[in-house]
Design a protein around this motif. Structure first.
Motif, short mmCIF file in Angstrom:
data_model
loop_
_atom_site.label_atom_id
_atom_site.label_comp_id
_atom_site.label_asym_id
_atom_site.label_seq_id
_atom_site.Cartn_x
_atom_site.Cartn_y
_atom_site.Cartn_z
N SER A 184 0.79 -1.24 0.00
CA SER A 184 0.00 0.00 0.00
C SER A 184 0.81 1.28 0.00
O SER A 184 0.84 2.02 -0.98
N ILE A 185 1.48 1.52 1.12
CA ILE A 185 2.10 2.83 1.28
C ILE A 185 3.33 2.99 0.39
O ILE A 185 3.56 4.06 -0.19
N GLU A 242 2.12 3.61 -3.12
CA GLU A 242 1.45 4.91 -3.24
C GLU A 242 2.47 6.04 -3.27
O GLU A 242 2.37 6.97 -4.08
N GLU A 260 3.02 8.39 -6.47
CA GLU A 260 2.79 9.82 -6.23
C GLU A 260 4.01 10.64 -6.66
O GLU A 260 3.88 11.70 -7.30
N CYS A 283 3.04 11.79 4.74
CA CYS A 283 2.08 10.93 4.04
C CYS A 283 0.71 10.94 4.72
O CYS A 283 -0.27 10.46 4.14
N THR A 307 -0.54 9.28 7.34
CA THR A 307 -1.13 7.97 7.58
C THR A 307 -0.44 7.31 8.76
O THR A 307 0.69 7.65 9.11
N ARG A 366 -5.13 2.37 7.38
CA ARG A 366 -4.15 3.28 6.81
C ARG A 366 -4.89 4.37 6.04
O ARG A 366 -5.86 4.09 5.32
N GLN A 367 -4.39 5.58 6.15
CA GLN A 367 -5.05 6.72 5.50
C GLN A 367 -4.49 6.89 4.08
O GLN A 367 -3.77 7.84 3.78
N LEU A 368 -4.81 5.89 3.26
CA LEU A 368 -4.29 5.83 1.89
C LEU A 368 -5.44 5.56 0.92
O LEU A 368 -6.56 5.30 1.34
N TRP A 369 -5.13 5.59 -0.37
CA TRP A 369 -6.11 5.26 -1.40
C TRP A 369 -5.85 3.89 -2.01
O TRP A 369 -6.76 3.23 -2.45
N TRP A 370 -4.58 3.49 -2.05
CA TRP A 370 -4.22 2.23 -2.70
C TRP A 370 -4.24 1.11 -1.65
O TRP A 370 -3.54 1.16 -0.65
N ASP A 407 -10.54 4.81 4.64
CA ASP A 407 -9.25 4.17 4.88
C ASP A 407 -9.12 2.82 4.16
O ASP A 407 -10.12 2.20 3.79
#
Length: 880
Positions: A89-90, A93, A97, A184, A186, A408-412, A450
């Motif tokens: 994920s992170i 991302e 990005e 980030c 997150t 996690r405060q992500l989109w992927w 999330d």
């Protein structure tokens, strides 16, 4: 030359490695079928992240797995090595990005859907790259079953587990302290934190005691966090502060009253013995706060700026606030001192930002109930760590485990399967997306923003990849898997989670063995990294030396649990070994005659050398197989190397050359069959570590099997064990070595023959059976056996070996006049050198002015020349 058995003249892996792999894939050798008549053997590949190219650590990991899977395939198991990749994920991302920023595209401005489209493009590109790299390494994985943690069936498994745990009361949403990345924005897992040694300070600050003319002095590396202090703690046994426990302090700058509490967490010997407690911004303080029911005051925003609770510092970046706070403390008389301090600082491993421990509302898994059975299966040896010492690390973590932050405060990533009704506030946890609120029937639903921690999906890897939660044929047959091969750095983050996930969801262990390996370091022992510029691309090594050489270097240098160092010289040596096997095999193929082999295939008229090599090959089969069963793969590979290089190539082939060059058809038939059997046995033993070269040779040396990959693994046969033959040949080989050494010392050319006289104290039969070998390999013109030492002629040169003394007439070895002339010339030269050195050292001016090292060097030269002269004089006297 037998053209039917011909291979290329020179060993060039580029000519056949890619071609061979294509054949393996076309023939589906690595795609097992569910066969109830066969035992399954399963390895699930640790999924590499789709964040870039594979490194040497991946090469080691995959080589070890491939070794095990190839052995089991040859032993008749239905072997599944299931490959795949992790969406990470992170890490992914951040990578995507950053790439988009180079194109002038900003993630937040693009929106979630458009951004995720770019991530999927990245995913396809890097999954293909990883697949290509693994194939270059020769991995015999089943790519028809390849998995990805974001595949729909794996996503289904993730949702199923989340809903199951939530319904069981094991998943909850709450405020707890997490690792927070202000850049980030997150939460992070401990696996995503790297600690860097940084120069900082200890700021010593006065905290005045209310109602008393005294204060407590605290020391902190993060003065900005004092804005969220809710207590100062002292050790209950610290007599300096006993009278103050229970009293109040005035928090400087903030003017908030905070208590003095007693807690064993405080180290009396460290610092001032008084510790500020900021429960919302320090994990240890958080635990102290829970014990004393202290308030939790979060004083930072998600981007690392001070929030409204920070008063005059609100809106400042945390480091900007630090400077302002220190200045105000100084101005108001609260700053006692500033001391330099070097300490480890946790940073996000992807963006390099210093992490901020912070209380945050996240999703958590309750771990106490899940950890207990996972501890038990390792304690009762249902799951074994190799080496065993790593179970202590496992127990230490599992027995002190905290609840697991999974959001996690992500989109992927896997979006959390929770929806909130925007009208009545109802929360719906569901496998499938709901169409209306279960409470008020509203259609105004919004999914949680999330995503789940990457490790949440990775924890399900051993069974989600086989089709769970559906009851598939693969799942029923191949689960539980057998061996997990992984590095020691993710025992906590991945291994432990797979164990409790398997037990909780499958009611069975995910694997019975965890084979732990170390990391690959550079030749100086340093960890490889981009910043140090010491990384090595496996594909570059393969391009230069071939995949087999790289694999051999990595495996033979490996002992379970230990780090290894990468030396290019060792890869080159491995390639030299491959070249040796190639040339020896080609030599054997030049002479093999199928008709003669068939005619004498049952003939057992073995020579001493034949009996020896057959017994030795049989012994090596037993030892190597035992090593593999103990996961001593490096040791197993080394034994195959020693046997093939030394015993087979250097000795047996040389010993039987007279037969190959001779006219005796029966003798040839016997030797042909021995050569074939031992060579093919050696190739099979070597195949798991060097698959390409062994396949190329094996498919040329015989035509009964299409591939070595599914050929039968060699088995130990008691009837081939011949300790007497091994002992006899040991006598012969050691004797030949001793004779060769004497000839080398005396500078005797191989072409010059000499009589060899042997006085055997033991093993006389062995020496007599080796007569022909002495003539061929020790340049013996004649071999004579003595009954007594009295029969030794004068001026004979001796060589002592195991069980015997051997002699060669001096005049057979050298031309006496020429040798004496050569030695006398050397004697004169050495005497002159000694005279020069002594003259130099007797010069007081030289000794006084020259550096000590130069003087010592001259003294050392003198000693060396005197030793050489003594040796020359001894030779001259012996020749006279």
């Amino acid at each position: 030359m037998n053209e039917n058995l011909n291979i290329a003249k020179t060993y060039n892996p580029k000519e056949f490695e890619e071609r061979i792999y294509k054949v393996w894939e076309e023939e589906k050798y690595f795609t097992p079928k569910v066969d109830k008549n066969k035992k399954p053997f399963t390895i699930i590949m640790p999924p590499p992240n789709i964040t870039g190219k594979l490194h040497l650590g991946h090469a080691l990991d995959s080589s070890l797995q491939d070794f095990l899977i190839r052995v089991k395939r040859m032993q008749g198991y239905s072997t599944l090595w299931l490959p795949g990749e992790d969406h990470a994920s992170i890490a992914t991302e951040v990578k995507v990005e950053n790439e988009l920023l180079k194109q002038g595209l900003v993630k937040k401005e693009m929106g979630r859907e458009a951004f995720l489209e770019k991530v999927w493009e990245w995913t396809e590109k890097y999954r293909e790259r990883i697949r290509t790299q693994l194939k270059k390494m020769g991995v015999s994985a089943d790519f028809t079953r390849e998995s990805f943690t974001m595949d729909e069936n794996l996503s289904k498994a993730v949702r199923a587990v989340f809903v199951k745990l939530y319904n069981e009361g094991l998943i909850y949403r709450g405020n707890r302290i997490v690792n927070w990345c202000p850049k980030c924005m997150t939460a992070l897992s401990d696996a995503e934190i790297e600690y860097e040694e940084q120069e900082g300070h200890f700021w010593h600050i006065k905290y005045p005691v209310i109602g008393a003319d005294e204060y407590l002095e605290i020391a902190t590396t993060r003065p900005e966090t004092m804005l969220g202090d809710t207590a100062v703690a002292v050790n209950p046994k610290d007599e300096r502060y006993t009278h103050l426990v229970g009293k109040k302090l005035m928090l400087p700058l903030v003017n908030r009253e905070i208590p003095i509490v007693a807690d064993d967490y405080v180290d009396i010997e460290f610092g001032t013995g008084a510790v500020k407690i900021t429960p919302a911004h320090d994990p240890n303080d958080y635990e102290v706060g829970k014990r004393h029911n202290l308030p939790e005051i979060v004083i930072m925003n998600e981007d690392g700026t001070i929030n409204a609770l920070g008063g005059k510092y609100a809106g400042m970046d945390r480091y900007e606030a630090r400077k302002a706070i220190v200045e105000d403390l100084k101005q108001q008389g609260f700053l006692v001192s500033i001391k330099d301090h070097s300490h480890n600082v946790g940073c996000h491993d992807r963006c390099g930002t210093v992490i901020e421990p912070m209380i945050s509302k996240q999703w958590y898994v309750k771990m106490a109930e899940l950890a207990k059975p996972a501890i038990d299966v390792v304690k009762n040896k249902q799951i074994k760590f190799v080496p065993e010492r790593f179970d202590k690390i496992y127990f230490n973590w599992m027995e002190n485990i905290q609840d697991w932050c999974i959001s996690r405060q992500l989109w992927w990533g896997h979006r959390i399967p929770v929806w909130y009704c925007q009208d009545c506030g109802e929360m719906i946890v569901s496998m499938e997306e709901p169409t209306q609120c279960t409470k008020c029937s509203s259609h105004n639903l919004k999914q949680d923003e999330d995503v789940l921690d990457t490790w949440f999906s990775s924890a399900l890897w051993p069974f989600s990849t086989l089709g769970w939660p559906d009851k598939t044929e693969d799942l029923e047959y191949f689960y539980p898997t057998d061996v997990l091969v992984t590095g020691y750095d993710i025992i906590f983050f991945w291994v432990a989670r797979m164990i409790f996930s398997g037990l909780h969801n499958m009611n069975d262990i995910p694997f019975h063995t965890v084979l732990i390996h170390g990391i690959v370091r550079d030749s100086n022992g340093k960890k490889m990294s981009k910043s140090l510029g010491n990384g090595v691309d496996p594909l570059d090594v393969i391009d230069k030396y071939g995949a087999d050489a790289l694999r051999f270097m990595l495996i033979t240098g490996n002992a379970p649990g230990n780090d290894i160092r990468f030396y290019e010289e060792k890869v080159e040596a491995a390639r030299n070994f491959a070249n040796k096997i190639w040339n020896a095999s080609r030599f054997v193929m030049m002479y093999l005659d199928k008709d003669i082999m068939e005619k004498y295939k049952n003939c057992k008229d073995y020579t001493a050398a034949d009996k020896w090599i057959l017994s030795r090959a049989n012994t090596v089969v037993k030892e190597v197989t035992e090593n593999i069963e103990k996961y001593e793969l490096g040791m197993a590979s080394q034994k195959v190397y020693d046997f093939m290089w030394s015993e087979f190539c250097d000795w047996y082939i040389e010993l039987v050359k007279p037969v190959l060059y001779g006219e005796d058809e029966k003798a040839k038939g016997v030797v042909f069959n021995v050569l074939f059997n031992v060579l093919t046995t050696g190739l099979k033993l070597l195949h798991p570590v060097m698959p390409f070269i062994t396949e190329e040779i094996y498919t040329h040396i015989q035509d009964k099997e299409k591939t070595i990959t599914t050929s039968k693994w060699p088995e130990y046969k008691e009837e081939l064990k011949d300790e007497k033959a091994e002992e006899n040949m040991d006598y012969i080989i050691e004797a030949i070595k001793a004779l060769r050494n004497v000839r080398v010392e005396m500078n005797v050319p191989p072409s010059r023959k000499a009589k060899v006289m042997i006085y055997a104290m033991e093993g006389k039969d062995a020496f007599e059976s080796g007569k022909v070998y002495f003539e061929k390999l020790a340049s013996a013109s004649k071999v004579i056996f003595l009954n007594s030492k009295d029969e030794v002629p004068e001026n004979a040169v001796s060589a002592v070996t195991k069980g015997a003394e051997m002699y060669m007439p001096l005049l057979d070895l050298v031309d006496l006049e020429k040798e004496l002339d050569r030695l006398n010339k050397k004697k004169v030269k050495l005497e002159k050198e000694i005279e020069r050195v002594e003259k130099k050292l007797s010069n007081k001016g030289f000794v006084a002015k020259a550096p000590e090292a130069v003087v010592n060097e001259e003294k050392a030269k003198g000693e060396k020349y005197r030793e050489m002269l003594s040796s020359v004089m001894e030779r001259i006297n012996n020749l006279k």
